[in-house]
Design an enzyme around this catalytic site. Structure first.
Site, short mmCIF file in Angstrom:
data_model
loop_
_atom_site.label_atom_id
_atom_site.label_comp_id
_atom_site.label_asym_id
_atom_site.label_seq_id
_atom_site.Cartn_x
_atom_site.Cartn_y
_atom_site.Cartn_z
N ARG A 1 57.43 144.25 38.57
CA ARG A 1 58.74 144.88 38.73
C ARG A 1 59.03 145.81 37.55
NH1 ARG A 1 63.49 140.90 40.18
NH2 ARG A 1 64.52 142.89 40.63
N CYS B 1 67.17 141.17 32.90
CA CYS B 1 66.25 140.82 33.99
C CYS B 1 66.74 141.55 35.23
CB CYS B 1 66.17 139.31 34.18
SG CYS B 1 67.77 138.53 34.55
#
Length: 273
Positions: A167, A233
């Site tokens: 990611r 995150c």
């Protein structure tokens, strides 16, 4: 924790079983939990409603958090232990929020439910309805970043991206509107803080991991300046686990609460590949 529960001042125990896309945490709690543990719903009790402007898990309103914590039985004079079934990566959200709210004695059960069972301890089933607590929420106990602060840290300090490496690299983005990462951020997947059994790496290994990422531990390197450290995150959940890992080394890291879910929804914010 078993010894603490059997003592004269047992901790309040919170079960924070949650994972992205998994909605059966309460059913898992009813089926089996640490005796006396109260179920905490991450989506509704540890976050405000999601929005593009604030992210998928914004910080809850202090009054709402206080009401929830009192429902859980949290008291000013009682320690709190939080756990989950995913290496503490969701329980850390409760750890961080309660410390942010001013409760100083909050801990994560290392290894979570698996460690409890591996030690031979029994589980209880059914609902747990504790006596109401009296905790008073006073925000400010933990440092927080906004998007501008995160952008600044990415160039003036160390900004860690706690998501999975793919990611960060922009190879996949299963949840948020854009792939990539905050320019200047360093990839530091929070799962790499854990050993194979879901417990934290030992302090020597953790220190080496973060030193390699540019986080200096002044206790180990006399005279070295500690860089300002921030963590984000996807939505501010697993980043709290990285903040906890850093706290075990004496490093006070700030949490970018909006994280990538907020950043990627703002077209004015650049996304690095």
């Amino acid at each position: 924790m078993a010894a603490a529960l059997a003592g004269g001042r047992p901790p309040v125990v919170l079960d924070v079983r949650w994972a992205l896309g998994v909605t059966d945490g309460r059913e898992q709690h009813r089926a089996g939990h640490v005796p006396g543990a109260v179920y905490v719903d991450l989506e509704t009790e540890l976050a405000a409603p999601p929005s593009a402007a604030a992210g998928r898990h914004p910080l809850p309103d202090p009054a709402d958090l206080q009401a929830a914590a009192r429902r859980w039985g949290v008291r000013a004079d009682r320690p709190v232990v939080v756990y989950d079934a995913v290496g503490g990566t969701s329980a850390a959200r409760a750890w961080w929020l309660l410390r942010w709210a001013g409760h100083e004695d909050v801990r994560i059960l290392d290894g979570g439910l698996a460690a409890w069972r591996a030690a031979g301890h029994a589980l209880d089933a059914g609902e747990v309805r504790p006596e109401p607590g009296d905790v008073v929420v006073t925000p400010g106990g933990m440092p927080v970043l906004d998007a501008d602060g995160a952008a600044g840290l990415a160039t003036s300090g160390v900004l860690l991206d706690a998501r999975a490496g793919e990611r960060y690299r922009g190879e996949v983005e299963p949840v948020d509107p854009r792939a990539g990462h905050v320019p200047g951020a360093v990839s530091a997947p929070t799962t790499d803080n854990l050993a194979a059994d879901g417990t934290f790496l030992d302090p020597v290994a953790l220190r080496a991991r973060f030193a390699a990422l540019g986080v200096v531990d002044p206790g180990r390197e006399p005279g070295a300046a500690r860089p300002t450290v921030g963590v984000y995150c996807g939505s501010g959940v697993t980043a709290a686990h990285e903040v906890a890992a850093l706290a075990t080394l004496g490093v006070d890291a700030a949490l970018y609460a909006g994280s990538w879910s907020q950043w990627s929804n703002d077209p004015a914010r650049p996304a690095a590949p």
